[in-house]
Enzyme design. Structure first.
Site, PDB file in Angstrom:
ATOM      1  N   LYS A 222       1.837  -1.894  -2.283  1.00 30.32           N
ATOM      2  CA  LYS A 222       3.094  -0.847  -2.137  1.00 30.32           C
ATOM      3  C   LYS A 222       4.573  -1.822  -1.737  1.00 30.32           C
ATOM      4  CE  LYS A 222       1.404   1.721   0.207  1.00 30.32           C
ATOM      5  NZ  LYS A 222      -0.152   0.433   0.089  1.00 30.32           N
TER       6      LYS A 222
ATOM      7  N   ARG B 235       0.775  10.465   4.083  1.00 34.76           N
ATOM      8  CA  ARG B 235      -0.314   9.631   4.177  1.00 34.76           C
ATOM      9  C   ARG B 235      -1.251  11.137   4.275  1.00 34.76           C
ATOM     10  NH1 ARG B 235      -1.935   8.974   8.714  1.00 34.76           N
ATOM     11  NH2 ARG B 235      -0.796   8.354  10.393  1.00 34.76           N
TER      12      ARG B 235
ATOM     13  N   ARG C 132      -4.996 -12.526   2.206  1.00 33.04           N
ATOM     14  CA  ARG C 132      -3.167 -12.184   3.143  1.00 33.04           C
ATOM     15  C   ARG C 132      -3.134 -12.879   4.063  1.00 33.04           C
ATOM     16  NH1 ARG C 132      -2.074  -5.648   3.102  1.00 33.04           N
ATOM     17  NH2 ARG C 132      -3.880  -5.943   4.285  1.00 33.04           N
TER      18      ARG C 132
ATOM     19  N   ARG D 283      -4.518 -11.632   9.165  1.00 34.63           N
ATOM     20  CA  ARG D 283      -3.285 -10.388  10.456  1.00 34.63           C
ATOM     21  C   ARG D 283      -5.121 -10.067  11.139  1.00 34.63           C
ATOM     22  NH1 ARG D 283      -0.638  -5.782   6.431  1.00 34.63           N
ATOM     23  NH2 ARG D 283      -2.161  -4.842   7.994  1.00 34.63           N
TER      24      ARG D 283
ATOM     25  N   ARG E 186     -10.612   0.729   6.463  1.00 33.01           N
ATOM     26  CA  ARG E 186      -9.375   1.718   5.998  1.00 33.01           C
ATOM     27  C   ARG E 186      -8.945   1.940   4.278  1.00 33.01           C
ATOM     28  NH1 ARG E 186      -6.561  -3.550   7.897  1.00 33.01           N
ATOM     29  NH2 ARG E 186      -6.187  -3.678   5.473  1.00 33.01           N
TER      30      ARG E 186
END
Length: 277
Positions: A55, A132, A166, A210, A221
């Protein structure tokens, strides 16, 4: 009953505060004429999609293309975490456990961001990560007009690989990905190939992961998102505002097809001409 009353007070407060920031939206709801303006506002789009689907990547590109701000609620949360403000400790516990931040916190952060943007003369927005929940979608619908909701979709095993790959540069804050994805298509679906997004040499030794990008947290998640996303998708589908977009691969494959789906083909041609020049 107490929770219901708190919810109603929050909705009323948010609507009142946002009417001050978006007088045109308030006028539309009351049947009056919008505030006088000779300028055409920018697009007001929402990006939906599982964590790690991209996104931020595509919203950021469209932000530059369309000259509207890209507002990512995930970035708002991370900025608050880094600020050592009053919400920092509470947010740290929530994020590291893979849980979703409460509506009240997200709305508070988003309201401040929209107010700051309005003061700077921003027009339009690309919202990434919000709404959300149905409650958030109803609040947003009550104060401003959403033109389009883009729902980016990617199969879960690919999403997991992407999230675990990531990396962030601890110095410049740049986002990169070391995952090399090559998933064979099944049931007639095409293969999904995504090349790594490596950092430049100056960032290579400064990459960090992260804290919430662990397999356990990512899976949690995704589970929570899938459970909560269906009602939000249906909310916008019933209003004729939902665009479902299955990512066919990485950026080189997906970007031009996304622009085509958004009827922005001419912008892609302008990009190619600019690069050629």
């Amino acid at each position: 009953m107490a929770a219901l009353l708190r919810s109603r007070r929050l909705l009323s407060t948010l609507a009142s505060e946002t009417e001050l920031r978006f007088p045109a939206a308030a006028a539309r709801r009351s049947g009056g004429a919008p505030a006088a303006s000779s300028e055409r506002r920018g697009v007001q789009w929402v990006f939906l999609g599982c964590p790690g689907v991209g996104k931020g990547t595509y919203a950021s590109r469209l932000s530059s293309l369309l000259s509207v701000p890209h507002i990512a609620t995930g970035d708002l949360v991370r900025d608050e975490l880094a600020s050592s403000g009053p919400l920092s400790h509470q947010l740290s516990e929530i994020v590291n456990q893979g849980k979703l931040v409460s509506d009240e916190i997200i709305i508070n952060l988003l309201s401040k961001r929209l107010a700051n943007g309005e003061a700077k003369g921003e027009s339009g927005f690309l919202l990434d990560g919000f709404p959300r929940t149905i409650r958030q979608a109803e609040i947003l619908e009550g104060v401003t007009d959403i033109d389009l909701v883009i729902n980016l979709k990617l199969q879960e095993n690919v999403l997991l690989e992407k999230c675990l790959g990531r990396r962030i540069c601890s110095q410049c804050g740049g986002n990169f990905n070391i995952a090399s994805i090559n998933v064979k298509g099944e049931n007639g679906k095409p293969d999904i190939v995504m090349a790594p997004l490596p950092p430049p040499e100056k960032c290579a030794s400064k990459l960090i992961t992260r804290a919430d990008d662990t397999e356990e947290v990512v899976k949690e998640r995704l589970r929570i998102y899938n459970f909560m996303s269906q009602p939000v998708e249906e909310f916008y589908r019933s209003r004729g505002k939902l665009l479902e977009f299955d990512l066919p691969g990485g950026i080189p494959e997906s970007w031009p097809k996304l622009l085509q789906a958004l009827n922005l083909d001419e912008h892609h041609e302008d990009e190619k001409m600019s690069i050629a020049a």
